[in-house]
Design a protein around this motif. Structure first.
Motif, mmCIF file in Angstrom:
data_model
loop_
_atom_site.group_PDB
_atom_site.id
_atom_site.type_symbol
_atom_site.label_atom_id
_atom_site.label_comp_id
_atom_site.label_asym_id
_atom_site.label_seq_id
_atom_site.Cartn_x
_atom_site.Cartn_y
_atom_site.Cartn_z
ATOM 1 N N PHE A 19 0.430 -1.092 0.161
ATOM 2 C CA PHE A 19 0.601 -0.235 -0.397
ATOM 3 C C PHE A 19 1.019 1.212 -0.092
ATOM 4 O O PHE A 19 0.440 2.588 -0.580
ATOM 5 N N THR A 20 1.870 1.209 0.647
ATOM 6 C CA THR A 20 3.045 2.510 0.314
ATOM 7 C C THR A 20 3.164 2.630 -0.928
ATOM 8 O O THR A 20 3.161 3.572 -1.324
ATOM 9 N N ILE A 21 3.599 1.654 -2.087
ATOM 10 C CA ILE A 21 4.142 1.835 -2.676
ATOM 11 C C ILE A 21 2.665 2.724 -3.937
ATOM 12 O O ILE A 21 2.758 2.988 -4.820
ATOM 13 N N LYS A 24 1.662 5.407 -3.365
ATOM 14 C CA LYS A 24 2.503 6.805 -3.459
ATOM 15 C C LYS A 24 2.925 7.118 -2.256
ATOM 16 O O LYS A 24 3.317 8.561 -2.285
ATOM 17 N N PHE A 25 3.599 6.388 -1.308
ATOM 18 C CA PHE A 25 3.435 6.685 0.249
ATOM 19 C C PHE A 25 2.695 7.708 1.283
ATOM 20 O O PHE A 25 3.383 9.252 1.215
ATOM 21 N N PRO A 26 1.828 7.466 1.450
ATOM 22 C CA PRO A 26 1.135 8.667 2.154
ATOM 23 C C PRO A 26 1.497 8.896 3.259
ATOM 24 O O PRO A 26 0.851 10.455 3.805
ATOM 25 N N GLN A 27 1.903 8.168 3.635
ATOM 26 C CA GLN A 27 2.552 8.690 4.901
ATOM 27 C C GLN A 27 3.334 9.368 5.343
ATOM 28 O O GLN A 27 4.072 10.297 5.750
ATOM 29 N N ILE A 28 4.141 10.367 3.615
ATOM 30 C CA ILE A 28 5.103 11.366 3.288
ATOM 31 C C ILE A 28 3.829 12.202 3.466
ATOM 32 O O ILE A 28 4.088 13.754 3.483
ATOM 33 N N ARG A 29 3.297 11.656 2.027
ATOM 34 C CA ARG A 29 2.190 13.043 0.683
ATOM 35 C C ARG A 29 1.150 14.093 2.189
ATOM 36 O O ARG A 29 1.476 14.640 1.815
ATOM 37 N N PHE A 30 0.954 13.076 2.876
ATOM 38 C CA PHE A 30 -0.322 13.234 3.617
ATOM 39 C C PHE A 30 -0.420 13.909 5.312
ATOM 40 O O PHE A 30 -0.494 14.093 5.989
ATOM 41 N N LEU A 94 5.830 1.637 7.666
ATOM 42 C CA LEU A 94 5.391 1.243 7.080
ATOM 43 C C LEU A 94 3.258 0.350 7.220
ATOM 44 O O LEU A 94 2.350 0.784 6.525
ATOM 45 N N GLY A 95 4.059 0.162 8.527
ATOM 46 C CA GLY A 95 2.594 1.036 9.317
ATOM 47 C C GLY A 95 1.326 1.694 9.683
ATOM 48 O O GLY A 95 0.197 1.715 9.034
ATOM 49 N N MET A 96 2.309 2.750 9.461
ATOM 50 C CA MET A 96 1.660 4.458 9.045
ATOM 51 C C MET A 96 0.048 4.176 7.607
ATOM 52 O O MET A 96 -0.573 4.581 8.064
ATOM 53 N N THR A 97 0.799 3.884 6.954
ATOM 54 C CA THR A 97 0.436 3.477 5.211
ATOM 55 C C THR A 97 -0.736 2.300 5.915
ATOM 56 O O THR A 97 -2.171 2.489 5.137
ATOM 57 N N THR A 98 -0.666 1.108 6.786
ATOM 58 C CA THR A 98 -1.765 -0.241 7.079
ATOM 59 C C THR A 98 -2.894 0.058 7.128
ATOM 60 O O THR A 98 -4.047 0.628 7.305
ATOM 61 N N LYS A 99 -2.483 1.251 8.387
ATOM 62 C CA LYS A 99 -3.592 2.400 9.117
ATOM 63 C C LYS A 99 -4.259 3.197 8.696
ATOM 64 O O LYS A 99 -5.370 2.976 8.738
ATOM 65 N N PHE A 100 -3.595 4.068 7.944
ATOM 66 C CA PHE A 100 -4.201 4.788 6.551
ATOM 67 C C PHE A 100 -5.712 3.984 6.290
ATOM 68 O O PHE A 100 -6.486 4.440 6.225
ATOM 69 N N VAL A 101 -5.163 2.867 5.492
ATOM 70 C CA VAL A 101 -6.030 1.949 4.670
ATOM 71 C C VAL A 101 -7.353 1.623 5.310
ATOM 72 O O VAL A 101 -8.382 1.630 5.109
ATOM 73 N N GLU A 525 -10.125 0.928 -4.545
ATOM 74 C CA GLU A 525 -11.755 1.107 -4.312
ATOM 75 C C GLU A 525 -11.206 2.797 -3.175
ATOM 76 O O GLU A 525 -11.077 3.453 -2.892
ATOM 77 N N MET A 526 -10.013 1.742 -2.382
ATOM 78 C CA MET A 526 -9.210 1.987 -1.082
ATOM 79 C C MET A 526 -8.579 3.597 -2.286
ATOM 80 O O MET A 526 -8.501 4.912 -1.923
ATOM 81 N N LYS A 527 -7.598 3.353 -3.577
ATOM 82 C CA LYS A 527 -7.200 4.092 -4.091
ATOM 83 C C LYS A 527 -8.131 5.735 -4.015
ATOM 84 O O LYS A 527 -7.951 6.933 -4.931
ATOM 85 N N GLN A 528 -9.517 5.478 -4.694
ATOM 86 C CA GLN A 528 -10.494 5.637 -5.882
ATOM 87 C C GLN A 528 -10.698 7.101 -4.641
ATOM 88 O O GLN A 528 -10.722 7.692 -4.912
ATOM 89 N N THR A 529 -11.004 6.106 -3.191
ATOM 90 C CA THR A 529 -12.022 7.323 -2.331
ATOM 91 C C THR A 529 -10.335 8.611 -1.882
ATOM 92 O O THR A 529 -10.992 9.526 -1.326
#
Length: 539
Positions: A19-21, A24-30, A94-101, A525-529
């Motif tokens: 999910f990080t890839i 596109k690295f949401p834990q950094i972008r967001f 990596l857990g930051m992204t998993t939690k986000f999803v 669906e996650m990516k679209q949301t």
């Protein structure tokens, strides 16, 4: 415990990496945007929900910031050396992204219950989106079990044990008083829970931070070398890691990853239950808030604990302590830490290598006035050769007679063995906190921190359990659950909770694997949301 099976951490890390890839690295972008959401910048009056973004975050944090931040970090460093802290950082990233999803998807499919409160979590997207009710039921049942095995009984037992050891307070008294306080909080539902955690979480963080900084600044010259050891040992390994007997690179990786995952609970599916109560129409906005959890829990708080332990140097020192049976191993032969060949053999033993030639001792040991007078064996305790060992069977009276040892363990369970060895978990952190400006008073900060951390964890998990009960049996089942939860908390203060820990270890896996499976199925669906949300609010 998370990571009980060798393949389990790789599944969690693999999902987080995917999910990080993929996103596109949401834990950094967001990251910056997430802080703005927490402050209420994007709030709208009338948004559905029970509590604010900040209070949802503190409720979830109260479930993750617990005894693992104090004892878990110490245990990871004890087992894997400084490198373990590096791998905790990696799992948190990596857990930051998993939690986000998981939070975004769970929030998207939350429901309003008959009593007007919000209920959400993985069981709702499993049921409403994936049409896998059987999977949702399994997850909810596992959540109820984990609420007792992770958030209730061990926390109560840990608080009572700590206060008894430090202040001499009767465990039953501790359990009774805290049980009443717990009841007053959780019987008020999510609004009262969120209001309390919004005050307790910042308070306990400040108290702990003051104590930790007192140690860090007192040992400031060791901070740079400590960071270098964390990073360097992560890729090269070190014979100094994990105490006198060392830790292999693989061992450090395993222990760091396991403790990191256990600490921040990314992928377990627990935090989405708390975040489902947040007031917002945008599921992704609450997902943004949640990605801050592993950062605060592991990258900030666990790092501070790690620096206290590493900079103070206590993790490499032997301390007087009473040996735990699980840490002791009597082995054949006489070994010395000054002998390189002996250290190499013991290194293979403690790192569980198949080429270890060390054998457990079986036989009889002669003891006079508490001191062993026979030879032919060495006592290993907590990955170190024990020194100044004393034997007794209760009280202060030393034992005289013969002790039978079978396969490295004493036959008699009531044998008390004490002496000097390495220590780990909460006792190691406690000793480290005495190496700062507060001196011996630093130990009280750890005791208070353990109490607040553990108590807040019990509060959060009560909410996770009652939302799971709501899904399984409806709102009317919540009050009986809360009563049993409080009763269990009091009971555990003076009882053995080992069996519950074992049961909880299985329940955690039953929570985590279905959750990871579900979010992978909903990746598109996650990516679209997220993309739709970012078009509206991205800056």
């Amino acid at each position: 415990m998370l990571g009980g099976a060798g393949w389990f951490p790789f599944v969690l890390l693999g999902v987080g990496l995917f999910f990080t890839i993929y996103l596109k690295f949401p834990q950094i972008r967001f990251f910056k945007h997430a802080w703005l959401v927490v402050t209420g910048k994007f709030d709208h009056a009338g948004d559905p929900g029970d509590t604010t973004h900040f209070r949802a975050l503190t409720t979830a944090l109260s479930g993750t910031v617990g005894t693992g931040n104090i004892s878990g970090v110490a245990f990871a460093i004890f087992l894997g050396g400084p490198a373990a802290l590096f791998w905790m950082w990696a799992t948190a990233f990596l857990g930051m992204t998993t939690k986000f999803v998981e939070v975004t998807l769970s929030h998207k499919y939350r429901v309003k219950t008959e009593d007007g409160t919000m209920a959400g979590g993985p069981m709702y997207y499993m049921d409403r989106r994936l049409n896998m009710k059987w999977l949702a039921v399994a997850f909810a049942v596992a959540t109820v079990i984990s609420s007792f095995g992770t958030g209730n009984l061990p926390q109560s037992n840990g608080i009572a044990s700590s206060l008894e050891a430090t202040f001499g307070v009767d465990p039953l008294l501790v359990g009774s008083v805290l049980g009443i306080l717990l009841a007053l909080v959780i019987l008020g539902g999510i609004k009262r829970i969120a209001a309390v955690t919004a005050k307790v979480v910042p308070l306990m963080a400040v108290i702990y931070l003051i104590g930790a900084l007192a140690v860090i600044f007192a040992n400031l010259e060791n901070i740079g070398p400590s960071f270098m050891a964390v990073i360097g040992d992560a890729f090269t390994g070190s014979a100094a890691a994990g105490g006198f007997l060392g830790a292999s690179l693989a061992y450090a990786f395993n222990r760091g990853v396991n403790r990191g995952l256990f600490s921040n609970e990314a992928g377990q599916g627990s935090a989405p239950i708390a975040h489902a109560a947040a007031k917002t129409k945008e599921p992704a906005s609450e997902g943004m808030v949640s990605l801050l959890e592993p950062f605060i829990d592991t990258i900030l708080i666990c790092t501070i604990t790690g620096l206290v332990i590493l900079s103070s140097g206590v993790w490499k020192e032997k301390h007087e302590n009473v040996f735990d049976r699980s840490d002791m191993l009597f082995i054949e032969g006489a070994y010395e830490e000054t002998n390189e060949d002996d250290v190499a053999q013991l290194y293979a033993l403690v790192n569980e290598r198949v080429d270890s030639q060390v054998k457990p001792f079986t036989g009889t040991i002669s003891v006079v006035n508490g001191v062993a007078v026979s030879e032919g064996f060495t006592l290993i305790n907590a990955r170190s050769i024990a020194e100044d060992v004393k034997y007794s069977f209760g009280g202060d009276d030393p034992f005289t007679g013969s002790l039978k040892i079978e396969n490295g363990k004493p036959i008699k369970d009531n044998l008390i063995v004490s002496g000097k060895s390495l220590v780990h978990s909460a006792p190691l952190t406690t000793i480290a906190f005495t190496r700062g400006y507060f001196g011996e008073y630093g130990q009280y900060i750890v005791s208070i921190g353990l109490m607040l951390f553990a108590f807040s964890t019990a509060i959060a998990w009560s909410y996770y359990g009652d939302r799971a009960m709501t899904y399984l049996f409806g709102p009317k089942s919540v009050m009986p659950y809360r009563v049993i939860y409080v009763a269990g908390f009091v009971w555990a203060s003076f009882s053995d909770t080992t069996l519950v820990w074992a049961l909880s270890a299985v329940a955690i896996v039953v929570m985590t694997l279905p959750n990871l499976f579900g979010i992978m199925l909903l990746s598109k669906e996650m990516k679209q949301t997220v993309n739709e949300y970012w078009k509206k609010y991205g800056k």
